[in-house]
Design a protein around this motif. Structure first.
Motif, mmCIF file in Angstrom:
data_model
loop_
_atom_site.group_PDB
_atom_site.id
_atom_site.type_symbol
_atom_site.label_atom_id
_atom_site.label_comp_id
_atom_site.label_asym_id
_atom_site.label_seq_id
_atom_site.Cartn_x
_atom_site.Cartn_y
_atom_site.Cartn_z
ATOM 1 N N LYS A 84 0.809 -1.254 0.023
ATOM 2 C CA LYS A 84 0.013 0.251 -0.078
ATOM 3 C C LYS A 84 0.796 1.223 0.143
ATOM 4 O O LYS A 84 0.716 2.280 -0.715
ATOM 5 C CB LYS A 84 -0.915 -0.074 1.216
ATOM 6 N N GLU A 85 1.942 1.124 0.780
ATOM 7 C CA GLU A 85 2.838 2.524 0.883
ATOM 8 C C GLU A 85 3.475 2.558 -0.523
ATOM 9 O O GLU A 85 3.717 3.615 -0.845
ATOM 10 C CB GLU A 85 3.794 2.198 1.964
ATOM 11 N N LYS A 88 1.687 4.597 -2.933
ATOM 12 C CA LYS A 88 1.637 5.832 -2.926
ATOM 13 C C LYS A 88 2.710 6.393 -3.330
ATOM 14 O O LYS A 88 2.843 7.613 -3.668
ATOM 15 C CB LYS A 88 1.310 6.021 -1.199
ATOM 16 N N GLU A 149 9.313 9.847 -4.314
ATOM 17 C CA GLU A 149 8.636 9.038 -5.043
ATOM 18 C C GLU A 149 9.037 8.909 -6.493
ATOM 19 O O GLU A 149 9.766 9.525 -6.967
ATOM 20 C CB GLU A 149 6.958 9.408 -4.988
#
Length: 481
Positions: A84-85, A88, A149
């Motif tokens: 999940k992280e 993101k 990211e």
């Protein structure tokens, strides 16, 4: 499983030659080494045994248990929240799967290198260094949410995951070799018992990680577990014995080209693949088929992990007490595992309705059959190596440990990769049945090999008896003349 996991019919002709295997600060490893269970002695004399563990053996058990528990918790902690992280941070599902999958690939490569050069590097140094790097990498994983990211985040994930795989394999290869060295007559018993800690690590990692993540955020689970592993490093530096050995003259190639070892390698890969198959498929199947809440899916896996952890010590003890049963335990475990995967779905051709209680029951039997079939493989490979001229010492133990780790890693890579592909194409029921077919094939092949081996030895024994009788007759005739 971590491992993971485990001599000549448990009869090792230990020698007392100068320059032989020795433990610094202790007596020579051999017939004076106290062991924890009554075992077979060396040929030519009875081994003096003690039911009490020696001080160094206790330290070896503590060290091995600490790496099994700590490393498995660090390995399994990613599952509940890391995907999940990562999403993101811009990682696709394919990239996330590759981040998980690259672990097995580099675990395989590291197994071959560390198994070959264990004696050159030193078993204790490899153990401690591997544990230190693994703990440090786990802490660094907790800082990835601070990384930009996109490509930078993805690159750092791959770098840390690969480093963790290499360090983990260094520690596990050294640990297996040290355990086999410290308990020469009870390798299967001890390694089977240590699998309990591996199972506990796999069971405790996800819920502990999920709890810490929900309570404190992304960083805390990794930093908490990483620091625990790092705190174990100075402890193991102090208590772990330092075994020395001469460098071996044999290679991985010579070991794996032995016919029995080649078949056993296929068995190890089959078991590992069966375990890995469940990672990307079982949770999806349970959610879709039984509409369970996501929080209950992890409980389904407990049946597999706990049954394996409980059965492994018992199988190891039986394997050491009755070495002649080891081969048939191995075959029986494979065949039972095949049946379990046929019933997991169940396979459509069986026309059995899928039910949750049946799935959990099959997973429990699956874990028990895995312990029955997997634990005897390590001592079987070691026995075969000694029968074919491999020296007794850390050099051979390193080769066997490395080979076991490498074959396990192959299955850990193929299982989830092929399982995920088959799940999408033909569904869980047929995919599990095909996985069971692999276990069935390896079990039947191993059983056929043992049967042919038994027939060859029987013929050889009969021929020797005939030749011996003829020699006696010739001698009698000579005397009469």
């Amino acid at each position: 499983m971590a491992v993971h996991s485990r001599i000549l019919a448990w009869r090792i002709p230990w020698t007392e030659e100068p320059g032989g295997l020795q433990s610094k600060g202790s007596q020579r490893i051999g017939h004076n080494w106290p062991i924890c269970f009554q075992g077979d002695g060396p040929p030519g004399g009875a081994m003096e045994t003690s039911r009490r563990l020696s001080r160094e053996q206790i330290f070896v058990l503590i060290s091995a248990a600490s790496i099994n528990l700590g490393s498995m918790m660090c390995y399994s902690i990613l599952g509940p929240f890391f995907p999940k992280e990562a999403e993101k941070k811009g990682a696709s599902n394919t990239v996330i799967g590759t981040i998980f999958g690259c672990y097995a690939l580099f675990d395989f490569l590291a197994s071959l290198v560390f198994g070959k050069y264990l004696v050159h590097i030193g078993a204790k140094f490899m153990f401690v260094a591997g544990m230190f790097v693994s703990g440090a990498v786990t802490v660094l994983f907790g800082l990835l949410d601070q990384v930009p990211e996109g490509p930078v985040f993805i690159a750092m994930c791959f770098l840390l995951r690969i480093t963790d795989a290499i360090s983990f394999e260094a520690a596990i290869t050294a640990s297996s070799s040290i355990v086999a060295k410290a308990f020469p007559n009870n390798v299967a018993t001890v390694l089977g018992s240590l699998e309990t800690f591996s199972g506990l690590g796999l069971v405790l990692g996800p819920p502990l990680g999920g709890f810490l993540y929900q309570s404190f955020g992304y960083e805390v689970p990794f930093i908490f577990l990483g620091c625990i592993v790092l705190l174990m490093v100075p402890l193991n530096m102090c208590i772990l014995p330092n075994y020395e050995s001469d460098k071996g003259k044999h290679s991985f190639w010579k070991l794996i080209t032995l016919p029995k070892v080649a078949f056993l390698s296929i068995v190890i890969t089959s078991f590992s693949s069966c375990f890995g198959f469940l990672d990307p498929t079982l949770s999806l199947f349970v959610l879709e088929k039984f509409n369970l809440p996501a929080g209950y899916v992890g409980l389904v896996f407990l049946g597999l992990a706990l049954s394996y952890a409980i059965s492994s010590p018992l199988v190891g003890l039986l394997s050491d007490k009755m070495p002649h049963l080891r081969k048939w335990l191995l075959v029986f475990g494979n065949l039972t595992l095949a049946g379990c995967y046929m019933l997991l779905g169940p396979a459509p051709f069986l026309h059995i309705k899928s039910q949750l209680w049946l799935l959990v029951l099959i997973l429990v039997i699956n874990g028990i059959s895995a312990g029955i079939g997997l634990i005897p493989t390590f001592p079987e490979i070691l026995s075969c190596a000694h029968e074919n001229g491999f020296e007794e010492g850390l050099s051979t133990l390193g080769l066997v440990s490395g080979l076991f780790g490498a074959m396990w890693s192959v299955g850990a890579f193929v299982g989830p990769t092929l399982g995920g592909f088959l799940y999408e194409k033909i569904g869980f029921e047929w995919a599990a049945a095909l996985q069971g077919l692999w276990a069935l094939t390896s079990g039947l092949a191993m059983g056929l090999f043992y049967l042919l081996e038994h027939l060859r030895r029987r013929r050889r024994s009969e021929l020797q008896n005939i030749l011996g009788t003829e020699e006696e007759r010739t001698a009698l005739l000579s005397d009469e003349r």
